[in-house]
Write a protein that holds these residues in place. Structure first.
Motif, short mmCIF file in Angstrom:
data_model
loop_
_atom_site.label_atom_id
_atom_site.label_comp_id
_atom_site.label_asym_id
_atom_site.label_seq_id
_atom_site.Cartn_x
_atom_site.Cartn_y
_atom_site.Cartn_z
N ILE A 85 4.41 -0.12 -16.63
CA ILE A 85 2.94 0.45 -17.28
C ILE A 85 1.82 0.42 -16.40
O ILE A 85 0.87 1.43 -16.30
N SER A 86 1.39 0.05 -15.64
CA SER A 86 1.25 0.46 -13.67
C SER A 86 1.19 1.70 -13.26
O SER A 86 0.53 1.91 -12.45
N SER A 109 1.63 6.48 -19.38
CA SER A 109 0.63 5.78 -20.00
C SER A 109 1.79 4.71 -21.04
O SER A 109 2.52 6.17 -21.57
N TYR A 127 -2.74 -0.80 -25.54
CA TYR A 127 -2.83 -0.78 -23.89
C TYR A 127 -2.77 -1.61 -23.25
O TYR A 127 -3.33 -2.85 -23.55
N GLY A 128 -2.76 -1.88 -22.04
CA GLY A 128 -2.65 -2.08 -21.21
C GLY A 128 -1.95 -3.80 -20.73
O GLY A 128 -2.01 -4.10 -21.37
N ARG A 145 1.17 -5.50 -22.46
CA ARG A 145 1.54 -6.69 -21.13
C ARG A 145 1.97 -8.27 -22.74
O ARG A 145 3.54 -8.55 -22.15
#
Length: 283
Positions: A202-203, A208, A267-268, A272
């Motif tokens: 993710i990072s 994306s 997202y983000g 997570r």
């Protein structure tokens, strides 16, 4: 998105080529029996080709055009035939030379592509798979087919191809159904490792990763998993075949559905949280 399936689109392409051959015969003002005689084959073969029940080989196309006096159309028809052939390729043919060869066959496409869009409703996208996860998936195909015993080489080839996510000028947009996080492919350790890898991904820059939660109220249901390479090709994996979509209008359909599905994703931090919950559920 069009309601036609990838396999029906491939059949439509075969039908269109058969119609062209039939049109050439009619323009030459000969019937099927006369064409068969000129080509030196049984009339039933002509009928099967015109009905798109069998594909005309390149030799058949040359003979057909010679019989109709249109040799100048051979090159165009053979090009169309090859496009149809590559559009729908049976897995048993792709795997015939082994799983490693199959993985290596995609290498050039992945290096050339700048924008990747992956939508998956069944498994983690290939370029995000860990070695244990890859091995669990490939072991199933190795057991079910009579391909050469090259499982470990195939796993290595796939992981090498996945390195594209860390190099070059590539961008990746991943869209996963939450079910992908919950399907147990491999043992608990393999699944936990795979999900942990998603947390790290993710990072990454130029990546994306969106997840569509179970509880999302949606107007579009999960569809077959597909991959879009730039705006030039879509690959869809069916149970029995790999389908390559290159018709601009159909690619547009996939781009549209991808964009609409993105609207349902999180997202983000929220993504997570879904991944972490799936890890916790493994126990």
């Amino acid at each position: 998105m069009s309601s036609a399936s990838p396999s029906s689109s491939a059949q439509a392409a075969r039908r269109a080529l058969a119609d062209r051959l039939q049109g050439i015969r009619k323009d030459a003002r000969i019937n099927g029996r006369e064409l068969s005689a000129r080509c030196g084959w049984h009339p039933a073969k002509t009928s099967r080709i015109q009905d798109a029940k069998v594909a005309a080989s390149e030799a058949d196309i040359r003979a057909w055009c010679a019989a109709c006096g249109v040799e100048d159309q051979v090159a165009d028809l053979i090009a169309a035939s090859r496009a149809v052939e590559s559009m729908y390729v049976e897995w048993k043919r792709l795997r015939g030379n082994g799983l490693r060869s199959l993985q290596e066959s995609y290498a050039a496409l992945y290096q050339q592509t700048r924008m990747f869009r992956f939508y998956t409703s069944d498994v983690v996208p290939g370029v995000l798979q860990t070695s244990a996860y890859v091995r669990a998936i490939m072991a199933r195909f190795a057991d079910a087919s009579r391909t050469p015993d090259d499982l470990e080489q195939a796993v290595a080839a796939k992981l090498e191809r996945s390195g594209v996510i860390h190099s070059g000028n590539h961008r990746f947009v991943f869209l996963l159904e939450e079910a992908v996080l919950r399907y147990r492919l491999g043992d608990a350790e393999a699944m936990a490792g795979q999900l942990g890898h998603l947390l790290a991904v993710i990072s990454l820059p130029r990546v994306s990763l969106g997840i569509i939660p179970f509880a999302t109220e949606r107007t579009i249901w999960p569809v077959e998993s597909f991959r879009i390479f730039d705006d030039a090709r879509v690959q869809v994996e069916l149970v029995t075949a790999s389908v390559n979509v290159t018709t601009p209008s159909e690619i547009g359909d996939y781009l549209q559905i991808f964009g609409e599905l993105q609207a349902f994703a999180v997202y983000g931090a929220r993504a997570r949280a879904l991944i972490t919950a799936a890890i916790d559920a493994i126990g």
